[in-house]
Structure formats: structure tokens, C-alpha cells
Design a protein around this motif. Structure first.
Motif, short mmCIF file in Angstrom:
data_model
loop_
_atom_site.label_atom_id
_atom_site.label_comp_id
_atom_site.label_asym_id
_atom_site.label_seq_id
_atom_site.Cartn_x
_atom_site.Cartn_y
_atom_site.Cartn_z
N MET A 1 46.32 60.42 51.51
CA MET A 1 47.59 61.00 51.15
C MET A 1 47.50 61.52 49.72
N ALA B 1 45.76 55.72 51.49
CA ALA B 1 46.99 55.02 51.86
C ALA B 1 46.93 54.61 53.32
N ILE C 1 54.37 51.85 53.75
CA ILE C 1 53.27 52.62 53.19
C ILE C 1 52.56 51.76 52.15
N TRP C 2 51.27 51.59 52.34
CA TRP C 2 50.44 50.84 51.38
C TRP C 2 49.46 51.81 50.74
N ARG C 3 49.27 51.67 49.44
CA ARG C 3 48.32 52.52 48.72
C ARG C 3 47.28 51.66 48.02
N LYS C 4 46.11 52.22 47.88
CA LYS C 4 45.04 51.51 47.18
C LYS C 4 45.20 51.73 45.69
N TRP D 1 45.33 46.62 47.51
CA TRP D 1 46.35 47.46 48.13
C TRP D 1 47.72 46.96 47.72
N GLN E 1 52.06 47.67 48.34
CA GLN E 1 53.09 48.33 49.15
C GLN E 1 54.04 49.08 48.22
N ASN E 2 54.12 50.40 48.39
CA ASN E 2 54.93 51.17 47.46
C ASN E 2 56.08 51.92 48.13
N ASP F 1 49.03 65.89 55.57
CA ASP F 1 48.54 65.79 54.20
C ASP F 1 49.08 66.97 53.38
#
Length: 291
Positions: free
Chosen positions: A191, A196, A207-210, A219, A221-222, A247
Motif C-alpha cells: 500500500m 500492509a 489495516i496493519w502496517r509494517k 506490525w 494496527q493503524n 494500489d
């Protein structure tokens, strides 16, 4: 004056088709106008998406989202969509015992078949992706006529994974690079801003992001979106699944109750975009298009 007409027409939104007279059509079809149009708007619109259908294994359908765009290539309906990026679509089609890859440009209907059999490697599970060959130096505003790469990743025997790359410039596959099989079981997608993971948990889209680019980065959660207020009751009870992501424009695809919905991550709005079939993968086609 013609120069003022061009200044007006160049400001039409890319995702909203316009019907124009023949003189204006000649103007907007010219290479100079197309180049200025891309440079002004920068972000290509979503022209449609390809759905891999559960009921019809090994086939897909193309659903347009821009009114003026109708993708040709109906003869490819027995293929399965794998990826779409930078104006091209990658399909898995029945062409040999192992299958064949087809690179397809929906805007021109140009096709190129790539044999997997020439790799001479056994694979019990594999996938592939397509991208512009000039990634890192290209703005991807009009590169779907240029060189491209196809990346093929497969699981072979004896806990072995290998990767090969096809270059359109060379017209050949690279030698396989082999590694010990350590592929993750979760599907991670790219993403804007990095890696993500999107999933549905207890009627919420999470939605989880690294955090960071290091291999050991964790990771976080944002984003959490409540789906009960966005989707119909029957879709909620059917436990929707994440089946795709657009994307660059921030749109998540959810499949539930023989229908496909989009969730806009910028506006938190939901929209039903397809119904009547169960979808397990939705792959978005994004590109500038002037008929």
C-alpha cells in the motif's frame, strides 16, 4: 480559441468520461494533449477490475468502472487473473500442461504469451507479478508501451522455493534463483507508504502496517473501520473477506454474499460494484485512457 479549448478539456477528471465533438476528439487524442493530461492529473483512474470467480474455476470477468472504457479480449475469459500493474494485466491461461502466462494490455488488446514450461522446473504452487522494467526511475504515467518484467515465484520439491524473471527487452527468462522455502502464509500487499495487511475481524476492517523497512520491524494496527454501518446486513452475516486492493487510490475490495463491495479508505464509504457471483480475487486495472 483552440489553445483555450485545450486548457478547459485538460481539466476534465480522468475517471469521468466526456462526450465531445469530432474536432475536440482530434485534439484530446493527440500525443501532446495526452502527455499534458497525464502530467497534470498524475494519478491514473481505476478503469475496471478483474474478478476471479469461485463458481467458474479458472475464469475471470472484467467489470468496467469508467463508463467509456470497455476492455476487449473476451477470448481470454477462460484465464485466471494474477496481477495488474502499470497499465498491463497478467493472466494464467491454459496453454500447456503447466499452463501459460499471458501479458495483456486491455486498452489496446495487445497480448503476449509466455511459456512456463521452458523453465524446466517442477512447481506444486506458484504465482507471478508484472511491473514496469524501469521501476525506480519511471513515473508510470505512460509506460504500458515500454519494457516490462514478469516475476515468477514457485515452490518446488524438498522445501525449495525459486524465482525467475522474464525481461521483455531480452525476450527470455533469467536463470532460477533458489532458496530454502520460508514463504509466509499470510498475504501481504503493498500500500502507499509500505507493506500492509488487511483483514476482517468481528465486523471490522483492520489495516496493519509494517513499522519500518528492517526485516525485524514489527506490525502496528493503524486503521479500523466499522463495517456494520457500511455494508448490508446479509453481507455482514456472511463474514466478508478481503479479496483485493487498489494500489495508489486507497480502495479495499470485500466479497460477501455473492457480491463485491469497495471500501474507500479516504472517505470511509462503501459501494456495491458487482453481484451474482462469489469472488475470491479482485485485481484492479488502473490506467489513463483516451478512446
Amino acid at each position: 480559441m483552440e489553445e483555450l479549448e485545450e486548457e478547459i478539456l485538460i481539466r476534465f477528471p480522468p475517471h469521468e468520461p466526456a462526450l465531445v465533438c469530432k474536432r475536440w476528439r482530434r485534439l484530446v487524442s493527440g500525443p501532446a494533449f495526452r502527455r499534458r493530461f497525464r502530467e497534470l492529473h498524475r494519478t491514473p483512474p481505476m478503469l475496471g477490475f478483474l474478478c476471479n470467480i469461485v463458481e467458474d474455476a479458472g475464469s475471470y470477468c472484467f467489470v468496467p468502472t469508467a463508463g467509456a472504457f470497455r476492455a476487449p479480449g473476451a477470448d481470454l475469459c477462460q484465464c485466471r487473473a494474477l496481477d495488474a500493474r502499470h497499465g498491463r494485466v497478467l493472466l494464467k491461461c491454459p496453454g500447456s500442461s503447466e499452463g501459460a502466462l499471458v501479458v495483456w494490455d486491455p486498452s489496446t488488446d495487445e497480448k503476449l504469451e509466455l511459456s512456463i514450461a521452458v523453465l524446466g522446473r517442477y512447481a506444486y504452487n506458484w504465482t507471478a507479478a508484472i511491473l514496469c522494467a524501469a521501476c525506480g526511475t519511471c513515473n508510470h504515467l505512460d509506460c504500458h508501451h515500454g519494457p516490462f518484467l514478469v516475476v515468477y515465484v514457485a515452490c518446488g520439491g524438498s522445501r525449495e522455493a525459486f524465482i525467475c524473471t522474464y525481461s521483455s527487452d531480452a525476450g527470455t527468462w533469467s536463470e532460477p534463483i533458489t532458496t530454502e522455502l520460508q514463504l509466509p502464509s499470510d498475504l501481504v500487499t503493498l500500500m502507499p507508504g509500505g507493506l500492509a495487511l488487511a483483514t476482517v475481524h468481528e465486523y471490522k476492517l483492520c489495516i496493519w502496517r509494517k513499522a519500518g523497512r528492517e526485516d525485524d520491524a514489527g506490525w502496528t494496527q493503524n486503521m479500523v473501520i466499522e463495517l456494520e454501518s457500511l455494508l448490508p446486513r446479509d453481507a455482514i452475516l456472511a463474514s466478508p473477506n478481503v479479496v483485493g486492493f487498489a494500489d495508489g487510490i486507497g480502495v479495499i475490495f470485500l466479497s460477501a454474499c455473492c457480491a463485491l463491495f469497495t471500501i474507500d479508505l479516504n472517505t470511509y464509504k462503501a459501494k456495491k460494484v458487482f453481484k451474482g457471483k462469489s469472488i475470491y480475487v479482485a485485481i484492479v486495472y488502473i490506467n489513463f485512457y483516451t478512446p
